[in-house]
Design a protein around this motif. Structure first.
Motif, PDB file in Angstrom:
ATOM      1  N   ARG A  12      -4.294  -7.177  -7.903  1.00 50.02           N
ATOM      2  CA  ARG A  12      -5.263  -7.709  -6.932  1.00 50.02           C
ATOM      3  C   ARG A  12      -5.766  -9.077  -7.381  1.00 50.02           C
ATOM      4  O   ARG A  12      -5.964  -9.978  -6.557  1.00 50.02           O
TER       5      ARG A  12
ATOM      6  N   ASN B  92       0.848  -1.199   0.000  1.00 46.97           N
ATOM      7  CA  ASN B  92       0.000   0.000   0.000  1.00 46.97           C
ATOM      8  C   ASN B  92       0.882   1.247   0.000  1.00 46.97           C
ATOM      9  O   ASN B  92       1.714   1.418   0.903  1.00 46.97           O
TER      10      ASN B  92
ATOM     11  N   GLU C 172      -2.633  -1.332  -3.571  1.00 43.69           N
ATOM     12  CA  GLU C 172      -3.297  -0.047  -3.293  1.00 43.69           C
ATOM     13  C   GLU C 172      -2.287   1.065  -3.531  1.00 43.69           C
ATOM     14  O   GLU C 172      -1.198   1.063  -2.942  1.00 43.69           O
TER      15      GLU C 172
ATOM     16  N   SER D 206      -4.361   2.367 -12.346  1.00 44.14           N
ATOM     17  CA  SER D 206      -5.516   1.647 -11.794  1.00 44.14           C
ATOM     18  C   SER D 206      -5.682   0.273 -12.448  1.00 44.14           C
ATOM     19  O   SER D 206      -6.050  -0.699 -11.780  1.00 44.14           O
TER      20      SER D 206
ATOM     21  N   ASN E 284       0.707   5.618  -0.527  1.00 42.93           N
ATOM     22  CA  ASN E 284      -0.158   6.789  -0.623  1.00 42.93           C
ATOM     23  C   ASN E 284       0.706   8.020  -0.884  1.00 42.93           C
ATOM     24  O   ASN E 284       1.538   8.392  -0.055  1.00 42.93           O
TER      25      ASN E 284
ATOM     26  N   ASP F  80      -2.537   5.296  -3.905  1.00 37.48           N
ATOM     27  CA  ASP F  80      -3.369   6.498  -3.914  1.00 37.48           C
ATOM     28  C   ASP F  80      -2.579   7.650  -4.541  1.00 37.48           C
ATOM     29  O   ASP F  80      -1.599   8.131  -3.969  1.00 37.48           O
TER      30      ASP F  80
END
Length: 465
Positions: free
Chosen positions: A450, A398, A426, A443, A400, A428
């Protein structure tokens, strides 16, 4: 009862009375036979068909009624014990119920009657733990230094210490401010000669409590007041140096602590260094949260030292004043640490110099899975190094980077790095100005990652290969 006069076959009934089914009785001389005047009453207003209670039930009622003075529970048969617990009052003194009653149904009633809606899932589905944690929290939050007797806290410790694992203190009240009286100069001079002693403590002293809570694992603190209303003053939200000294000493004595969080309390560099000095030798601490404070580069260096020397798993310092030098100290710790899995630095000012240092550290770090660098004034140079991280690092899941100005070229760099990545699920990149084309491509790659993560086989230990 009907009266029979004259002819025995002729019956005259009195209104409102039921006719008698038995043979008619003639009115005779009372002196001749007094028994003939006896009448049978067919209706009894006090008659009841209820069965007389069993002696067993009467005994259980007596136990419930006198439970406070003579608690009898464990000696009862399980079925009888359940009946007693259903009828016990939730207002019984804790000194009677705390270490005697373990039934979750009873503590469920205690919680719901006191607080209404309760989420027991936050307390490992234990109603008893919920009750005692929230009960102790409320006592501490309403404690006023030099006004509230410390015995109100110490008296409840023996009752709750075996059940309290987490304390979430949402406010800590300061001492009561004495009203300033207008006095003449002579009185003021006299007062100054005699001297004026301030409060003995600025907020609740955790040294009196933490070493006694032998099962405490999490401590969340806010040095402020939640409902000050129109009486707002800045000193209501002040974590003093004396508070910090007391808290550092208390943390050192609480050997079972695993999670420590102090936020919205104006913790600056000097105070965080004092707190961390008491945590360097802590045996079990793995999670540290210092969000919404005033920590700068000197404090960040102390945090880096903690990451480097302790087996930390999660560090959160978002919304502080950390700049490039502080980020570099944390980055150096990342190159040495082998246990940290989550790092949150959002809402600081590390800039590209600090961002690049963190990114270079991620090229060497093999344990971090979550990193948050949002709102840190990062631009294209940081995106360039992060593209290399996306190619080489195989542990990050993840990332961000939201609310930074990476730009179109930075977006293309991130997009190129993601084209070689198979582990990040993930990412962001909102409000980073990377362009719609890069956002769409990233994306799509994330969606593929995933899908691959879901299809990976699970080993015998329960971890995906």
């Amino acid at each position: 009862m009907p009266d029979v006069i004259g002819n025995p076959d002729k019956r005259v009934f009195t209104p409102g009375r039921l006719p008698q089914i038995s043979e008619p009785v003639m009115r005779l001389n009372p002196a001749s036979d007094p028994r003939k005047m006896r009448r049978i009453i067919a209706e009894d207003p006090e008659w009841s068909l209820a069965i007389i209670p069993l002696l067993r039930d009467l005994c259980l009622q007596h136990i419930v009624k006198n439970f406070e003075n003579n608690p009898i529970l464990n000696e009862l048969h399980p079925s009888h014990r359940a009946k007693v617990l259903e009828k016990l009052s939730t207002k019984l003194p804790l000194k009677v119920t705390a270490n005697l009653i373990s039934d979750e149904g009873y503590w469920n009633r205690c919680c719901t009657e006191r607080w209404g809606v309760c989420d027991v899932a936050c307390y490992e589905n234990s109603w008893k733990r919920m009750f005692f944690e929230r009960h102790l929290e409320k006592i501490i939050e309403l404690f006023i230094p030099d006004v509230t007797d410390i015995k109100t806290v110490l008296d409840v410790v023996p009752l709750c210490k075996n059940y309290v694992k987490k304390l979430n203190i949402s406010q800590l009240l300061p001492p009561v401010k004495e009203q300033q009286m207008n006095e003449d100069d002579n009185a003021s001079d006299t007062a100054s000669d005699l001297g004026h002693e301030g409060p003995s403590i600025d907020h609740f002293d955790f040294c009196t409590l933490l070493d006694k809570l032998t099962h405490l694992e999490e401590l969340h603190l806010v040095y402020g007041v939640t409902g000050c209303g129109m009486n707002f003053e800045w000193n209501l939200f002040e974590f003093t140096y004396r508070d910090c000294q007391s808290l550092a000493k208390a943390l050192k004595s609480c050997k079972t602590l695993k999670v420590f969080r102090i936020h919205q309390s104006k913790v600056d560099d000097e105070k965080v260094r004092l707190l961390i000095s008491s945590l360097l030798d802590h045996p079990f601490l793995t999670v540290l949260d210092l969000s919404h404070n005033l920590i700068g580069d000197r404090g960040a260096r102390a945090i880096g030292k903690l990451i480097n020397e302790r087996k930390m798993k999660s560090v959160t310092v978002y919304d502080n004043k950390i700049r490039a030098h502080g980020a570099q100290a944390i980055a150096y710790a990342l190159t040495k640490n082998t246990t940290l899995t989550s790092l949150n630095l959002r809402l600081n000012q590390i800039g590209d110099e600090g961002g690049q240092a963190i990114a270079h550290a991620l090229l060497k770090n093999a344990t971090l899975t979550n990193i948050h660098l949002g709102s840190n004034e990062l631009t294209e140079p940081t995106a360039t190094v992060l593209s290399q991280v996306l190619v080489q690092n195989k542990t990050l899941r993840n990332i961000n980077l939201s609310c930074n100005r990476l730009g179109l070229d930075g977006g293309k760099q991130i997009q190129e790095g993601m084209s070689y990545n198979t582990t990040v699920v993930e990412f962001d990149v909102r409000l980073t100005e990377i362009g719609q084309e890069s956002e769409y491509s990233i994306s799509q790659i994330l969606q593929n990652n995933r899908e691959k993560a879901r299809k990976k086989p699970i080993t015998e230990s329960g971890v995906k290969k």
